[in-house]
Scaffold this motif. Structure first.
Motif, mmCIF file in Angstrom:
data_model
loop_
_atom_site.group_PDB
_atom_site.id
_atom_site.type_symbol
_atom_site.label_atom_id
_atom_site.label_comp_id
_atom_site.label_asym_id
_atom_site.label_seq_id
_atom_site.Cartn_x
_atom_site.Cartn_y
_atom_site.Cartn_z
ATOM 1 N N GLU A 296 1.255 21.613 -8.438
ATOM 2 C CA GLU A 296 2.659 22.324 -8.447
ATOM 3 C C GLU A 296 3.634 21.285 -8.450
ATOM 4 O O GLU A 296 5.208 21.317 -8.472
ATOM 5 N N ASP A 297 3.858 20.274 -6.896
ATOM 6 C CA ASP A 297 4.426 19.777 -6.421
ATOM 7 C C ASP A 297 4.805 18.785 -6.805
ATOM 8 O O ASP A 297 5.649 18.115 -6.664
ATOM 9 N N LEU A 298 3.815 18.636 -8.288
ATOM 10 C CA LEU A 298 3.503 16.703 -8.256
ATOM 11 C C LEU A 298 4.615 16.303 -9.471
ATOM 12 O O LEU A 298 4.469 16.889 -10.180
ATOM 13 N N PRO B 227 0.820 -1.252 0.000
ATOM 14 C CA PRO B 227 0.131 -0.462 0.160
ATOM 15 C C PRO B 227 0.772 0.874 -0.049
ATOM 16 O O PRO B 227 1.919 1.113 0.398
ATOM 17 N N ALA B 228 0.170 2.261 -0.549
ATOM 18 C CA ALA B 228 0.787 3.509 -0.813
ATOM 19 C C ALA B 228 1.331 4.127 0.661
ATOM 20 O O ALA B 228 0.621 4.017 1.544
ATOM 21 N N GLN B 229 3.451 3.872 1.074
ATOM 22 C CA GLN B 229 2.713 4.500 2.696
ATOM 23 C C GLN B 229 2.986 6.422 2.383
ATOM 24 O O GLN B 229 2.862 6.759 3.581
ATOM 25 N N THR B 230 2.446 7.260 1.742
ATOM 26 C CA THR B 230 2.768 8.449 1.859
ATOM 27 C C THR B 230 1.610 9.425 0.964
ATOM 28 O O THR B 230 1.141 8.508 0.347
ATOM 29 N N CYS B 231 1.448 10.684 1.075
ATOM 30 C CA CYS B 231 0.549 11.024 0.435
ATOM 31 C C CYS B 231 1.067 11.049 -0.630
ATOM 32 O O CYS B 231 0.176 10.807 -2.094
ATOM 33 N N LEU B 232 2.260 11.626 -1.368
ATOM 34 C CA LEU B 232 1.979 11.406 -2.763
ATOM 35 C C LEU B 232 2.316 10.410 -3.061
ATOM 36 O O LEU B 232 1.679 10.374 -4.314
ATOM 37 N N GLU B 233 2.810 8.765 -2.704
ATOM 38 C CA GLU B 233 2.486 8.156 -3.451
ATOM 39 C C GLU B 233 1.335 7.543 -4.011
ATOM 40 O O GLU B 233 0.718 6.928 -4.978
ATOM 41 N N GLU B 234 0.330 7.750 -2.954
ATOM 42 C CA GLU B 234 -1.167 7.641 -3.377
ATOM 43 C C GLU B 234 -1.454 8.331 -4.054
ATOM 44 O O GLU B 234 -2.351 7.951 -4.653
ATOM 45 N N ILE B 235 -1.316 9.371 -3.896
ATOM 46 C CA ILE B 235 -2.337 10.693 -5.844
ATOM 47 C C ILE B 235 -1.018 10.540 -5.673
ATOM 48 O O ILE B 235 -2.074 10.063 -8.043
ATOM 49 N N GLN B 236 0.003 9.723 -7.049
ATOM 50 C CA GLN B 236 0.672 9.386 -7.979
ATOM 51 C C GLN B 236 -0.462 8.059 -8.764
ATOM 52 O O GLN B 236 -0.130 7.697 -9.980
ATOM 53 N N VAL B 237 -0.494 7.212 -7.824
ATOM 54 C CA VAL B 237 -1.090 6.270 -8.197
ATOM 55 C C VAL B 237 -2.477 6.178 -8.204
ATOM 56 O O VAL B 237 -3.031 5.868 -8.957
#
Length: 191
Positions: free
Chosen positions: A177-179, A52-62
């Motif tokens: 803008e940070d993605l 599972p995604a461990q961070t907010c950024l990882e889950e956003i990218q998924v």
């Protein structure tokens, strides 16, 4: 005395047959698990097989990758991770052409079909940036490899079970803008 030995022999033979059947089932399940891992097939909000995604950024990218594969728009202005995840889930459930099932578990009751709410969908392949389609039935004669959830087509299911990664609440607006950019697509849809 011979009858006792015969009963004991029959019991032993039946036991050995049940044991062989259990071993075959376990071997088949291990083979399927090995296929999932070898292909790195991902379920909802996973970055890799069983991860599972461990961070907010990882889950956003998924979710961005899944939405792109589902031919949906990227992150919307002011969208939160919770809203993005819900939109991804709903897009998956309403998708066409992927083989998603949203009425599994239905049954006949007193001559009427009663809809079920179990969900099944093909897993996502990060290496291709798409779901496991078109399906290679010669390599996998048992059908596409996927993931299922009981009752997941019920409207309240997502809010009951989805949880944000530990580094966010899921309610913060996403700063687009940070993605980083998404990985390239290595899948060509048939014309």
């Amino acid at each position: 005395m011979k009858k006792i030995h015969k009963n004991a022999a029959e019991k032993q033979a039946a036991y050995l047959q049940r044991k062989r059947e259990k071993e075959e089932i376990a071997a088949e399940a291990a083979d399927v698990d090995a296929q999932y891992k070898a292909l790195n097939l991902c379920g909802f909000a996973e970055t890799a097989c069983d991860a599972p995604a461990q961070t907010c950024l990882e889950e956003i990218q998924v979710h961005r990758s899944w939405l792109r594969a589902l031919e949906q728009s990227d992150i919307k202005e002011g969208e939160t991770l919770r809203a993005l995840a819900r939109r991804t889930w709903n897009a998956l459930l309403s998708s066409e052409g992927l083989g998603v099932v949203t009425d599994g578990g239905g049954k006949w009751i007193e001559g009427k079909w009663v809809r079920g709410f179990d969900v099944w969908y093909p897993c996502f392949q990060p290496s291709k940036q798409h779901f496991q389609i078109p399906f290679d039935s010669t390599q996998f004669p048992g059908g596409p490899l996927g993931e299922g959830f009981r009752g997941a087509a019920k409207p309240e299911w997502f809010d009951k079970y989805w949880q944000p990664p530990s580094d966010c609440t899921g309610d913060e607006p996403i700063r687009t803008e940070d993605l980083p950019p998404l990985p390239p697509v290595k899948f060509k849809r048939a014309a």
